[in-house]
Scaffold this motif. Sequence first.
Motif, short mmCIF file in Angstrom:
data_model
loop_
_atom_site.label_atom_id
_atom_site.label_comp_id
_atom_site.label_asym_id
_atom_site.label_seq_id
_atom_site.Cartn_x
_atom_site.Cartn_y
_atom_site.Cartn_z
N LYS A 274 -0.81 -2.84 -7.37
CA LYS A 274 -0.83 -3.74 -6.22
C LYS A 274 -0.74 -5.20 -6.63
N HIS A 275 -1.42 -5.56 -7.73
CA HIS A 275 -1.37 -6.94 -8.21
C HIS A 275 0.07 -7.34 -8.53
N ILE B 189 -3.24 -4.17 -20.37
CA ILE B 189 -2.39 -5.20 -19.79
C ILE B 189 -3.07 -5.81 -18.57
N ASN B 190 -3.02 -7.14 -18.46
CA ASN B 190 -3.44 -7.82 -17.24
C ASN B 190 -2.29 -7.72 -16.24
N LEU B 191 -2.43 -6.88 -15.25
CA LEU B 191 -1.31 -6.61 -14.33
C LEU B 191 -1.05 -7.75 -13.36
N ASN C 257 0.83 -1.21 0.00
CA ASN C 257 0.00 0.00 0.00
C ASN C 257 0.86 1.26 0.00
N GLU C 258 1.99 1.23 0.72
CA GLU C 258 2.90 2.36 0.73
C GLU C 258 3.72 2.42 -0.55
N LEU C 259 4.16 1.27 -1.02
CA LEU C 259 5.02 1.20 -2.20
C LEU C 259 4.37 1.84 -3.42
N VAL C 260 3.09 1.55 -3.65
CA VAL C 260 2.43 2.04 -4.86
C VAL C 260 2.28 3.56 -4.87
N LYS C 261 2.40 4.20 -3.71
CA LYS C 261 2.29 5.67 -3.65
C LYS C 261 3.48 6.36 -4.32
N HIS C 262 4.53 5.61 -4.62
CA HIS C 262 5.74 6.18 -5.21
C HIS C 262 5.74 6.09 -6.74
N TYR C 263 4.58 5.77 -7.33
CA TYR C 263 4.47 5.61 -8.78
C TYR C 263 3.42 6.56 -9.33
N PRO C 264 3.84 7.70 -9.90
CA PRO C 264 2.88 8.65 -10.47
C PRO C 264 2.01 8.02 -11.55
N ARG C 265 2.59 7.16 -12.38
CA ARG C 265 1.84 6.42 -13.38
C ARG C 265 1.81 4.96 -12.93
N GLY C 266 0.64 4.48 -12.58
CA GLY C 266 0.51 3.11 -12.08
C GLY C 266 -0.28 3.12 -10.79
N GLY C 267 0.31 3.69 -9.75
CA GLY C 267 -0.38 3.85 -8.48
C GLY C 267 -1.01 2.56 -7.98
N GLN D 73 12.68 -1.35 -9.09
CA GLN D 73 11.77 -2.30 -8.45
C GLN D 73 10.63 -2.66 -9.40
N ALA D 74 10.10 -1.68 -10.13
CA ALA D 74 9.05 -1.97 -11.11
C ALA D 74 9.58 -2.84 -12.25
N ALA D 75 10.84 -2.61 -12.63
CA ALA D 75 11.45 -3.42 -13.70
C ALA D 75 11.60 -4.87 -13.25
N TRP D 76 12.16 -5.07 -12.04
CA TRP D 76 12.33 -6.46 -11.56
C TRP D 76 10.97 -7.14 -11.40
N ALA D 77 10.00 -6.42 -10.83
CA ALA D 77 8.69 -7.02 -10.55
C ALA D 77 7.97 -7.39 -11.85
#
Length: 397
Positions: A72-73, A348-350, A58-68, A380-384
């Motif tokens: 979470k998935h 995209i199916n996330l 929940n905290e991590l996704v706050k750091h992505y202006p595009r995605g947000g 982190q988004a690249a690895w995930a």
Amino acid sequence: MVDVVVIGGGAAGMFAAIQASERGAKVVVLEKSNKLLSKVRISGGGRCNVTHQPMSVNELVKHYPRGGKSLKHLFNQWRCEDTMAWFTERGVPLKIEDDGRVFPASDNSEDIIAALLKSAHKVDIRMKSAVTDIQHNKNGFSITINNDKTISARRVIAAAGGSPKRSGLQLWEKLGLPIVDPVPSLFTFNIKHAPLNDLMGLSVQDATVYLPEIKQQFSGPVLITHWGLSGPAVLKLSAFAARELANRQYQYKVRVQWIKDITHEEVLQSFNANKTMINNRPESIPKRLWQYLMERADMRPDIPFKALSKKEQNRMAEIIINDTYSANGKSTYKEEFVTAGGIALEAINLKTMEVKEIPGLYIAGELADIDGITGGFNFQAAWASGRVAGKNLSIKH
């Protein structure tokens, strides 16, 4: 025919290739340049900010202006701690710095690259292999390389992202994928104001930067440079306001509150009535910056605060909390650039990173309309996304 072709030899592409090959797939990586993992190599001044310290999704996704929140998935399947464990298990000790950024203990990005390449030992990596066309058919995909060679694949992982130009997205547009126009993110503010620029190298640890026309702000360290303003607060603001600033052709107002969370009245109350203004400097403001701010307010440094008129007192307080500049343009943050835009997330199916309307095509990294602020979030988004794409593709032999 190969099982999987990965287009792009960056962080997301290589991580996806590793995941697929470890699951028994025959994987080919096509990299258009003669360098693999080039962004990994230069990140963090050659140290590679590989991820951020663990936090809740929940905290991590706050750091992505595009995605947000839609990410979470993705991050429920591969968190920051998973990235740290993966590299540690492959012989790369990591360290967490005070601001939460994670680096190899050696401060050398080559250790990250070596771990990735060692793990990709079963992957067929082909350099100088630019994909010039891609066709989807009943058997999978036909991929044209350098306009003259063709390779067939059952599945494709597209990871050639991060292009600041729409031309880098034409392949996917031809396949009918919706595209969000790319614009730069993570940039510093160009302010041509010589007296300010002369203070380059000075920083304030806890200021607030506000864009009044967009009504967005961030607080944190602010660095004065020879071209304007930089530092974490500015970079975060540039990321969240990236599209609005592009729409304005990078002509915008910037307001700096040099002391965070202080009111006009509190500034006035903080001054010692008997001290001269040069000696009334707030502790958090460097001496040269204070001298500059006094000049901005037409303030004599040797005058006691109690000798100032009400108008002069208010003018000094206003400069501290509402120092306004006109910005014109942007500057790339060091050698790193991040792109806002790419393949629209609704396509995209996330949960799997598979394109909804094209079975067998997976997206990883910045090719999707995902980007983060500084601090290891883009890696982190690249690895995930690479992990999820490489793990979830179902290989049909």
